[in-house]
Enzyme design. Structure first.
Site: not given
Ligand code: ZN
Length: 1121
Positions: A820, A823, A917, A1002
């Site tokens: 992504h 990010e 992420h 994350e």
């Molecule tokens: Zn992500």
């Protein structure tokens, strides 16, 4: 006879209640006295007496006695009494008074009161009583109180409306008067309840009650100078709020000049804190009624066009291409179904249903067959052979390599850094090679032709020419001709920075002549010249030729702490009022477009009066800037390419600022319903002046930051079938410090694809003879950029059989990041991991000796380069393509999965897989993993879960991290498999490849609320540290699995306790995740609620504890949290 019978029950209840009172040490009454009544209940007077006693009994002792009465069936008996008495003789006023007085007390305590009253036919009795007694204030009050309870039921509300109750109530509502305020308050509350029904709201609009209500409100506002009747003023607003839930109501409100009335009354209230509830409700109504606009852009699709090799038959991109051209016009507001009578008969009738409707998450995967490993590989073995060349470490025998020359940094001849990209065959490019790495340079690769064959028209094909053309243009503009080299232009504003004499001597080939801050010591992996070289090879869809200064200079993390901001009370309200002023005082609004990428030839409009914007550089995102007022700008972000939304990431340049003035910036097309910007997160700013003076760094900046729903929206078709979706504003205010500065703003610390390439080159310099480092090109992206693949492990100590055998049998750890693009924190964590893996420390060496690391540090280079937030050029979220990645639309995913499938096919399934992420809505760093048991625990399939044997070691790595890494929070981890995630890397690698320890890691974009960094915003230093600690955790994981150490460290594996803890917790329905990166919002506050079309009813102001000094619900929640 009937009545007597009923009354005896009432008496029995009275006796019962009094009995219970006696128990409660209230011994004034005695049982024998009540017993006397029981024997002589024979006439109206007696019934009245009983009701009197009952009334007295329930008037004291709080609600408990009423509760007893309700639980003993008192409601039904009282209602029966009401029916029968009203039938059998002309109703006695006294009896009705007594009955309604009791019912008014019983009603609010009986959840089914409304239904019972309707079924018994009581509604009309009260209504006709009201009609006959409008002047009889003694009777009016209890009747209205009972009516208020009736009206809380939506079915009753509709039926009462049909019987003319709305009109009836309007006869009671009058101008300001100190008399009978309780009657007025109950009337208004009842009316507000009735107006929740759309039919009643329409009725009120038809009778022109909207201007009436506004006039009444103004009247009270003017006369209630000592603010004794705030509750009445609030109740009037409550009625207006409910009427304006329908489109006709909003129209009537605007026509009645409601905006101006509520705006001016509110501004007059601003100085009195206790009037905040009025201001908040007014603001809510004004926001709702503010006419919805479409964004001021020709289309909400991306301003950049990229032609896909083919458009998938279905999915978001297919949908996008099927949409008619004018689709994003806001045709309508949210309540399209205004005209249907859908709100009539079945709203909240079934409370049983409500009760049974637990907050079950229907996204939890309950199909156990989808949780069990999927065995059959989707690609045939012969097909996977092509990945063999990426694993030379498995066949290498190091014969002829000199191991004793530990001083020489000479790279083993067999391991050259790949110079040319390996082009992995795709459907478009038939297999050119499955050759050993060493022979690559001899390949007759015609890179150009490959580029052309892969790029559709409009792609980056022929980038060389484009670059030159662009350069010429820029060079002309910059008045620096003869730009003979293909050097990209650094920044766009050399002129403004030429105050420094040393810089004025432009050498012929160099366009960006600036004194580069000497940060070599601080930033060993940064090199501005190398960065420029890297940019030259980066292919962007808009064919960027400029380089942003921050990427050129680099970023040295500041040493000071950056605290999570305390939210200042009233900021959001003040911002919203400023927005509303645009409508109230339209002449004060400049509405001047100062930057517009839709004007392809000259997006920058510069007349020296306004700020100058720019976003035309790698990873830049800003589509349009509109100057609203002298120091206020509306900013619009660009959609991801081949998409019409997903905007969140921004990165742009601002210049031409005035020192000392506060500039307000509003990003007006945000999409998420909430944001960490409401909870202390700041934007990032980079000042070139600061950089030149020795502080090249991004710093958290901005005040008066908040995030709220605004008056822009898109049509439901453009929103993909959902109801017309509103946009949100993220606003922040900045005061610039330097004259002639060039400043950059970003959503998070930028990390471009060219930065990655530069870092990877610099990593080579860290290579020692102990380190085995290979850099390959896994494949090319749609945009023609190469996707790097790294292999890092330790060189064998010798070419002895033992050593080579150990070398070849090291377990694999497979890491990926940045699927992504928005990010960027994922890249900083990856940078920390890579630098640790290349470090000379004994721990790093030990780690290298333990594992072979296969790393794809950027899964989505095209998205990163082009300033996307979520998608690749295909307009799709690549982290939803892992089940069936397409070789030509999702090459990086297809081939990364291919590497994993290859490892699986040769029985070398990695020990750990982790995809890095960033998380925009939660704090701290945490992991998502996969567990069948923990998933099934979320459902009611417990039996199946109990039979199931599951290795619990998937919890070990996060557990270790929670002990090692200060930013990491075990409490935020989740191991539940959601249906919506079935095509993410984590789930597919777990289920299809069979990696038990398969994770998403994350990292917060905001900061930490626990551990050493509690209360601080996260910076690159913490992110890089996280990446290093991930490595250390892997080393500990290795040691834990060795039997000797296992015994001593059993506390790490105290998983049973953990599980019990987490099992208790998961039942609270907050620990599992709703969608990939944005799980259900865990903090109490939800600013979107303030502007919802159907807001929660406000608590009765009289019941609100005094200490909450009129904060809005959300602000209260914030204060409590
Ligand atoms: Zn992500």
């Amino acid at each position: 006879m009937h009545i007597l019978h009923t009354c005896s029950y009432v008496l029995a209840i009275a006796v019962y209640v009094s009995g219970s009172i006696c128990v409660c040490s209230c011994r004034r009454s005695n049982d024998s006295k009540h017993f006397c009544f029981y024997q002589s209940t024979r006439d109206l007077q007696t019934i009245l007496n009983i009701l009197c006693i009952l009334n007295e009994l329930v008037s004291v002792g709080g609600g408990r006695r009423v509760g007893v009465l309700v639980s003993k069936g008192g409601t039904a008996i009282l209602l029966q009494l009401l029916i029968t008495t009203s039938k059998e003789w002309p109703p006695s006023e006294e009896l009705m008074l007594q009955l309604h007085t009791i019912l008014a007390k019983v009603g609010p305590k009986d959840r089914k009161f409304g239904i019972k009253a309707r079924i018994n036919g009581a509604l009309n009795i009260t209504v006709s009583l009201l009609k006959q007694n409008l002047q009889n204030h003694k009777l009016l009050l209890p009747c209205l109180q009972v009516l208020r309870v009736y009206s809380a039921n939506s079915v009753n509300a509709v039926s009462l409306g049909k019987n003319g109750v709305v009109e009836l109530l309007f006869k009671i509502i009058g101008p300001y008067s100190k008399k009978n305020t309780s009657i007025l308050k109950v009337t208004l509350d009842t009316l507000a309840a009735l107006l929740k029904s759309k039919a009643n709201a329409r009725r009120a609009v038809d009778r022109t009650y909207v201007p009436t209500l506004l006039a009444v409100y103004q009247d009270w506002h003017r006369n209630d100078t000592r603010h004794r009747h705030v509750h009445i003023r609030k109740a009037i607003l409550g009625c207006i709020r409910n009427i304006t839930n329908i489109k006709l109501g909003r129209k009537a409100f605007l026509e009645a000049d409601g905006m101006r009335i509520l705006y001016s009354t509110s501004t007059e209230c601003l100085s009195v804190r206790t009037l905040d509830p009025l201001i908040n409700t007014s603001s809510l109504i004004m926001r709702k009624c503010f006419p919805k606009n479409r964004l001021p852009v020709p289309t909400i699709r991306s301003v950049f066009h990229y032609q896909l090799p083919h458009i998938p038959a279905e999915g978001p991109v297919a949908q996008l291409y099927r949409q008619p051209p004018d689709v994003d016009d806001v045709v309508d507001e949210s309540d399209d179904n205004d005209d249907t009578e859908a709100d009539t008969e079945n709203d909240t009738e079934n409370e049983e249903d409500e009760k049974n409707h637990k907050t079950q998450n229907d996204d939890i995967e309950t199909d156990i067959s989808k949780l069990r490993p999927k065995e059959n590989l989707t690609r045939p073995l012969e097909d996977l052979k092509m990945y063999e060349c990426f694993f030379p470490e498995l066949s290498e025998n190091f014969q002829g390599y000199s191991f004793d020359s530990s001083k020489s940094c000479q790279t083993p001849a067999v391991l050259p850094k790949s110079l040319a990209p390996i082009v992995v065959p795709t459907a478009h490019a038939p297999s050119p090679l499955s050759l050993a790495q060493g022979e690559l340079t001899d390949l007759p690769l015609d890179l150009d032709s490959i580029c052309i064959s892969k790029d559709g028209p409009g792609g980056a094909g022929g980038a060389g020419e484009g670059l030159a053309q662009e350069l010429e243009r820029v060079a002309l503009e910059e008045d620096t001709l003869n730009g003979q080299s293909q050097s990209p232009v650094v920044g766009s504003l050399q002129g403004e920075l030429e105050h420094d004499d040393d810089c004025s001597s432009h050498s012929s080939g160099e366009l960006g002549v600036l004194e580069v801050p000497d940060t070599a010591a601080l930033l060993p992996l940064h090199d501005p010249e190398l960065y420029i070289d890297m940019v030259k090879g980066t292919k962007s869809v808009p064919q960027y030729t400029e380089v942003a200064y921050p990427d050129y200079f680099g970023h040295v993390a500041p040493t000071f702490r950056e605290h999570i901001l305390e939210r200042v009370y009233g900021v959001q309200r003040a911002k919203i009022f400023q927005d509303i002023e645009r409508m109230i005082h339209p002449n004060d609004i400049l509405d001047k477009v100062v930057y517009d990428l839709d004007l392809k030839r000259s997006p920058v409009i510069d007349d020296g009066e306004s700020l100058k914007f720019n976003s035309q550089f790698e990873s830049g995102n800003l589509r349009k800037a509109v100057q609203v007022r002298k120091f206020e700008y509306d900013l619009i972000l660009n959609s991801d390419i081949n998409s019409n939304h997903y905007h969140q990431w921004f990165y742009f340049e601002v210049s031409g600022m005035r020192v000392g003035s506060s500039y307000r910036f509003n990003i007006i097309n945000c999409e998420k319903v909430n944001s960490q910007f409401n909870y202390g997160m700041q934007v990032l700013m980079y000042s070139v002046q600061e950089a030149i003076s020795g502080h090249p760094r991004w710093v958290r900046t901005g005040t008066e930051i908040c995030y709220y729903k605004n008056h822009f929206s898109r049509s439901s078709i453009a929103a993909g079938g959902q109801k017309g979706k509103s946009y949100y504003t993220m606003t922040f205010t900045v005061t610039f410090q330097y004259r002639d500065d060039v400043c950059y703003f970003a959503y998070h610390y930028p990390y471009t694809y060219s930065t990655l390439k530069m870092h990877l080159q610099k990593l080579e310099a860290l290579r020692t003879p102990q380190i085995y480092l290979r850099q390959d090109v896994l494949c090319e992206t749609l945009g023609g950029n190469s996707c790097p693949l790294l292999t890092i492990t330790a060189m064998p100590q010798s070419s002895s059989n033992d050593q080579i055998c150990q070398f070849k049998n090291r377990p694999y750890v497979f890491l990926t990041a940045r699927v992504h693009p928005g990010e960027t924190n994922a890249s900083w964590v990856m940078k920390g991991t890579l630098e640790f893996l290349m470090s000379p420390s004994p721990m790093a060496q030990s780690l290298r000796e333990s594992y072979v690391f296969k790393i794809v540090p950027m899964l989505n280079p095209d998205g990163v380069i082009n300033g996307n937030h979520r998608c690749s050029l295909s307009g799709e979220d690549l982290n939803r393509q892992w089940q069936r990645p397409s070789p030509d639309l999702h090459p990086t995913i297809f081939h990364t999965k291919g590497l994993l499938q290859y490892l699986s096919s040769i029985q070398r399934v990695p020990l750990v897989y982790c995809d890095y992420h960033g998380h925009s809505r939660k704090k701290n760093v945490f992991m998502y993993g996969c567990s069948i048991k923990e998933t099934l625990w979320q459902t009611n399939v417990n039996a199946a879960a109990c039979d199931l044997q599951e290795d619990l070691s998937y919890r070990t790595l996060p557990k270790i991290l929670s002990q090692l890494a200060p930013a990491f929070s075990m409490a935020s981890c989740s191991f539940v498999v959601e249906k919506s995630k079935e095509s993410t890397a984590r789930v597919v690698v777990w289920r299809e490849i069979g990696v038990q320890k398969s994770y998403t890691m994350e990292s917060t974009l905001c900061g930490c609320d626990q551990g050493k960094y509690k209360g601080l915003q996260i910076g690159t230093r913490e992110l890089e540290e996280m990446g290093a600690q991930f490595c250390i955790a892997l080393l500990r994981l290795k040691r834990l699995s060795s039997p000797l150490e296992f015994r001593n460290s059993s506390h790490f594996l105290d998983v049973e306790n953990d599980l019990i803890e987490s099992r208790c917790k998961v039942t609270s329905s907050t620990t599992y995740v709703l969608d990939e990166d944005e799980p259900s919002f865990m903090e109490e506050v939800d600013y979107s609620a303030e502007s919802n079309d159907e807001p929660e009813p406000d608590p009765d102001p009289q019941e609100t504890p005094a200490d909450e000094d009129g904060l809005s619900d959300s602000e209260l929640a914030l204060r409590r949290s």
